[in-house]
Structures are given as structure tokens and as C-alpha cells.
Write a protein that holds these residues in place. Structure first.
Motif, short mmCIF file in Angstrom:
data_model
loop_
_atom_site.label_atom_id
_atom_site.label_comp_id
_atom_site.label_asym_id
_atom_site.label_seq_id
_atom_site.Cartn_x
_atom_site.Cartn_y
_atom_site.Cartn_z
N VAL A 141 0.88 -1.17 0.00
CA VAL A 141 0.00 0.00 0.00
C VAL A 141 0.91 1.22 0.00
O VAL A 141 2.04 1.16 0.51
CB VAL A 141 -0.96 0.03 1.22
N PRO A 142 0.48 2.33 -0.58
CA PRO A 142 1.38 3.48 -0.71
C PRO A 142 1.95 4.01 0.61
O PRO A 142 3.13 4.36 0.67
CB PRO A 142 0.50 4.54 -1.38
N ALA A 143 1.15 4.04 1.66
CA ALA A 143 1.60 4.70 2.89
C ALA A 143 2.50 3.85 3.76
O ALA A 143 3.27 4.37 4.57
CB ALA A 143 0.39 5.14 3.72
N ARG A 144 2.44 2.53 3.63
CA ARG A 144 3.18 1.66 4.55
C ARG A 144 4.17 0.80 3.79
O ARG A 144 3.85 0.20 2.79
CB ARG A 144 2.22 0.78 5.33
N VAL A 145 5.39 0.76 4.32
CA VAL A 145 6.42 -0.07 3.70
C VAL A 145 6.79 -1.20 4.65
O VAL A 145 6.65 -1.08 5.87
CB VAL A 145 7.68 0.75 3.35
N MET A 146 7.24 -2.29 4.09
CA MET A 146 7.85 -3.36 4.87
C MET A 146 9.34 -3.21 4.62
O MET A 146 9.78 -3.18 3.48
CB MET A 146 7.37 -4.74 4.44
N ILE A 147 10.09 -3.05 5.69
CA ILE A 147 11.52 -2.83 5.55
C ILE A 147 12.27 -3.88 6.33
O ILE A 147 11.73 -4.51 7.24
CB ILE A 147 11.92 -1.42 6.01
N SER A 148 13.52 -4.08 5.97
CA SER A 148 14.30 -5.12 6.61
C SER A 148 15.75 -4.70 6.70
O SER A 148 16.25 -3.97 5.86
CB SER A 148 14.19 -6.42 5.79
N SER A 149 16.38 -5.18 7.74
CA SER A 149 17.81 -5.00 7.89
C SER A 149 18.42 -6.39 7.97
O SER A 149 18.17 -7.12 8.92
CB SER A 149 18.11 -4.22 9.17
N LYS A 150 19.13 -6.77 6.95
CA LYS A 150 19.75 -8.10 6.91
C LYS A 150 20.96 -8.12 7.82
O LYS A 150 21.90 -7.37 7.63
CB LYS A 150 20.16 -8.48 5.49
N MET A 151 20.95 -8.98 8.82
CA MET A 151 22.02 -9.01 9.81
C MET A 151 23.34 -9.47 9.21
O MET A 151 24.38 -8.94 9.51
CB MET A 151 21.65 -9.95 10.97
N LEU A 152 23.29 -10.47 8.36
CA LEU A 152 24.54 -11.03 7.83
C LEU A 152 25.23 -10.09 6.85
O LEU A 152 26.42 -10.15 6.67
CB LEU A 152 24.27 -12.37 7.16
#
Length: 168
Positions: A141-152
Motif C-alpha cells: 500500500v502506498p503509505a506503509r512499507v515493509m523494511i528489513s535490515s539483513k544481519m549477515l
């Protein structure tokens, strides 16, 4: 606790919910991290294995992007008098450290994009997470993002992030 136990949270007596939260604290996985100013708690973020927060999988906007056993930063709260002072950045740094210590392959979060929505409603803003090294992995959806920080893939140094947050 609502995210961990679902709708029964609102149907049970408060004492039962407190007991369930106490059990989560004592037996893990840890429910989150706190930010303090002296003896006063001024901020909180829920950080835990994604599997411990089943409501995330019930929302199509936040469906998993893969089967990796990621951790999730699913809720943030900073007391009003402490907002816009870097507390959220400190909480994110502490959440990253907690996930790294647990050998999580990544830490996900579900913030709002301030350019599209003025609401951060308990999940923070994408720009704050971007400054901590998170990258967008899905935008359903435009307003919400799924974000990630890859540990490795990430050289994470908590003191450096905290110093950068103070300087910003």
C-alpha cells in the motif's frame, strides 16, 4: 500483548493479561526493549521473532516476503515529551542489537512513509529506519512499507548508530 494473543486480550481480565506478559518476559522470547531517562521509562519497542506476533500474518499488507525466521519490530511508543529527540533511533538500535544477539537473519519493521501519510501510529517513520540501514523489501500500500535490515550483510555498530542519532 494484543499482537501476541489476539482478540482474547480484550476479553480477558487485566490481571490475566499481566500474568501472560510476565510469563513472556520470564520465559522469552523477550517482548521488547525500553528506553529510560534516569528511572523513568520514556520509550518502548516490541522486538521479537515474527512467529511470536501471529497477527502480522493475518494482514495482507504485512504478509511475509519469504520463509526466513526473521525478527520483527512491530510496535514503537515514545512518550510525548521525548519525541523528536532521537529516542526512536535509540530503540531501533537496541532492537537491532537484540535481534543480532539472537542470531536473527534479519529484523523487519512496518513503518509509515511520511511523504504519503502523516501518521506513524505506533510503527514509526520509514526515514528513521532508513537512517539505521533498513531497506524496503515490500510496499503493498502506498503509505506503509515493509523494511528489513539483513544481519549477515550489515556491519552493525550500535554505538556508532547512537552517536549518529544524537548528531542528527
Amino acid at each position: 500483548m494484543y499482537g501476541r494473543i489476539g482478540s482474547s486480550y480484550r476479553k480477558r481480565p487485566g490481571e490475566e493479561n499481566k500474568a501472560a506478559f510476565r510469563q513472556a518476559v520470564e520465559h522469552g522470547p523477550p517482548p521488547g526493549v525500553l528506553a529510560f531517562d534516569g528511572d523513568s521509562a520514556v520509550g518502548w519497542c516490541q522486538v521479537t521473532p515474527r512467529n511470536a506476533v501471529p497477527w502480522l500474518d493475518r494482514l495482507w499488507q504485512l504478509k511475509r516476503v519469504d520463509d526466513a525466521p526473521v525478527w520483527s519490530l512491530s510496535c514503537l511508543y515514545v512518550r510525548k515529551a521525548y519525541r523528536r529527540q532521537g529516542v526512536t533511533s535509540h530503540l531501533i538500535a537496541a532492537a537491532l542489537e537484540a535481534a543480532r544477539r539472537a542470531n536473527a537473519p534479519a529484523l523487519e519493521a512496518y513503518p509509515f512513509d511520511a511523504d504519503v501519510s502523516p501518521s506513524a501510529s505506533g510503527s514509526g517513520y520509514a526515514s528513521t529506519f532508513a537512517r539505521a540501514g533498513f531497506r524496503v523489501v515490500a510496499r503493498r500500500v502506498p503509505a506503509r512499507v515493509m523494511i528489513s535490515s539483513k544481519m549477515l550483510m550489515m556491519a552493525y555498530d550500535a554505538p556508532t548508530l547512537i552517536d549518529e542519532a544524537k548528531a542528527a
